[in-house]
Design an enzyme around this catalytic site. Sequence first.
Site, PDB file in Angstrom:
ATOM      1  N   TYR A  70       0.848  -1.192   0.000  1.00 39.66           N
ATOM      2  CA  TYR A  70       0.000   0.000   0.000  1.00 39.66           C
ATOM      3  C   TYR A  70       0.885   1.244   0.000  1.00 39.66           C
ATOM      4  O   TYR A  70       2.021   1.205   0.485  1.00 39.66           O
ATOM      5  CB  TYR A  70      -0.905  -0.023   1.242  1.00 39.66           C
ATOM      6  CG  TYR A  70      -2.037   0.967   1.222  1.00 39.66           C
ATOM      7  CD1 TYR A  70      -3.044   0.895   0.266  1.00 39.66           C
ATOM      8  CD2 TYR A  70      -2.119   1.981   2.174  1.00 39.66           C
ATOM      9  CE1 TYR A  70      -4.102   1.795   0.265  1.00 39.66           C
ATOM     10  CE2 TYR A  70      -3.180   2.876   2.177  1.00 39.66           C
ATOM     11  CZ  TYR A  70      -4.157   2.787   1.217  1.00 39.66           C
ATOM     12  OH  TYR A  70      -5.203   3.681   1.217  1.00 39.66           O
ATOM     13  N   ASN A 143     -12.863   4.826   1.228  1.00 38.61           N
ATOM     14  CA  ASN A 143     -13.460   4.851  -0.108  1.00 38.61           C
ATOM     15  C   ASN A 143     -14.277   6.098  -0.437  1.00 38.61           C
ATOM     16  O   ASN A 143     -14.112   6.653  -1.523  1.00 38.61           O
ATOM     17  CB  ASN A 143     -14.304   3.597  -0.345  1.00 38.61           C
ATOM     18  CG  ASN A 143     -13.443   2.366  -0.525  1.00 38.61           C
ATOM     19  OD1 ASN A 143     -12.323   2.437  -1.005  1.00 38.61           O
ATOM     20  ND2 ASN A 143     -13.959   1.227  -0.123  1.00 38.61           N
ATOM     21  N   ASN A 169     -18.947  -4.085  -7.923  1.00 44.13           N
ATOM     22  CA  ASN A 169     -19.652  -4.634  -6.767  1.00 44.13           C
ATOM     23  C   ASN A 169     -18.869  -4.434  -5.471  1.00 44.13           C
ATOM     24  O   ASN A 169     -19.291  -4.872  -4.412  1.00 44.13           O
ATOM     25  CB  ASN A 169     -19.985  -6.118  -6.977  1.00 44.13           C
ATOM     26  CG  ASN A 169     -18.746  -6.972  -7.107  1.00 44.13           C
ATOM     27  OD1 ASN A 169     -17.665  -6.467  -7.401  1.00 44.13           O
ATOM     28  ND2 ASN A 169     -18.888  -8.262  -6.910  1.00 44.13           N
ATOM     29  N   SER A 170     -17.744  -3.749  -5.530  1.00 41.78           N
ATOM     30  CA  SER A 170     -16.984  -3.441  -4.322  1.00 41.78           C
ATOM     31  C   SER A 170     -17.648  -2.267  -3.610  1.00 41.78           C
ATOM     32  O   SER A 170     -18.531  -1.601  -4.148  1.00 41.78           O
ATOM     33  CB  SER A 170     -15.545  -3.065  -4.690  1.00 41.78           C
ATOM     34  OG  SER A 170     -15.534  -1.813  -5.365  1.00 41.78           O
ATOM     35  N   ALA A 171     -17.197  -1.980  -2.403  1.00 41.45           N
ATOM     36  CA  ALA A 171     -17.741  -0.832  -1.670  1.00 41.45           C
ATOM     37  C   ALA A 171     -17.508   0.453  -2.449  1.00 41.45           C
ATOM     38  O   ALA A 171     -18.408   1.282  -2.585  1.00 41.45           O
ATOM     39  CB  ALA A 171     -17.107  -0.746  -0.286  1.00 41.45           C
TER      40      ALA A 171
END
Length: 184
Positions: A70, A143, A169-171
């Site tokens: 990350y 997000n 379909n992710s957050a």
Amino acid sequence: MLKLNSSFRSLASRSLSTRQLFYEKRGKPEKVVQLRTIELADTLAPEEVLIEWQAAPINPADINQIQGTYAVRPSLPAAAGLEGAARVSKIGSAVKSVKPGDQVLTSYVIPGTWTDFGIYDQKNLIKIDNDLPIEHAALFKVNPPSVYLMLKEYAQLKKGDWVVQNCANSAAGKQVIQVCKLFL
């Protein structure tokens, strides 16, 4: 989403203890993340706030941070968890920005939401609406700001424009749809 247990206890020495998931080296989460009990100060400095974490999701960014892939790489050892929502339990004598019972998030640069309790400087806490359901509040930090900035700052969308995305379909994908509807 992790639902945290509120098993906060006061020890004979009057210090406070809390459970925390942390890692001392980067790698596969199932191999490097450990559970430890840490002691918290029993008194707060004037600007400090004791918060109880109510919920903390397991976000793909958390996994990437533990793996070391990350963009933000905290120094080690590191407390795990980027997002979550908490309630203020106790405040220091000079705290004016929050009061006990307020729902809060930590600022983006403060990891460590995978714990029961924590002590933070008031400047690192963001007060949010107490009526926001905990499951929404816990997902508010990573997000939604990314989606908003992507759709508002990096693109000049006009009514009728299309937005193409993968992982819809992710957050974040669902939030793109919600934010686009707000812009119409």
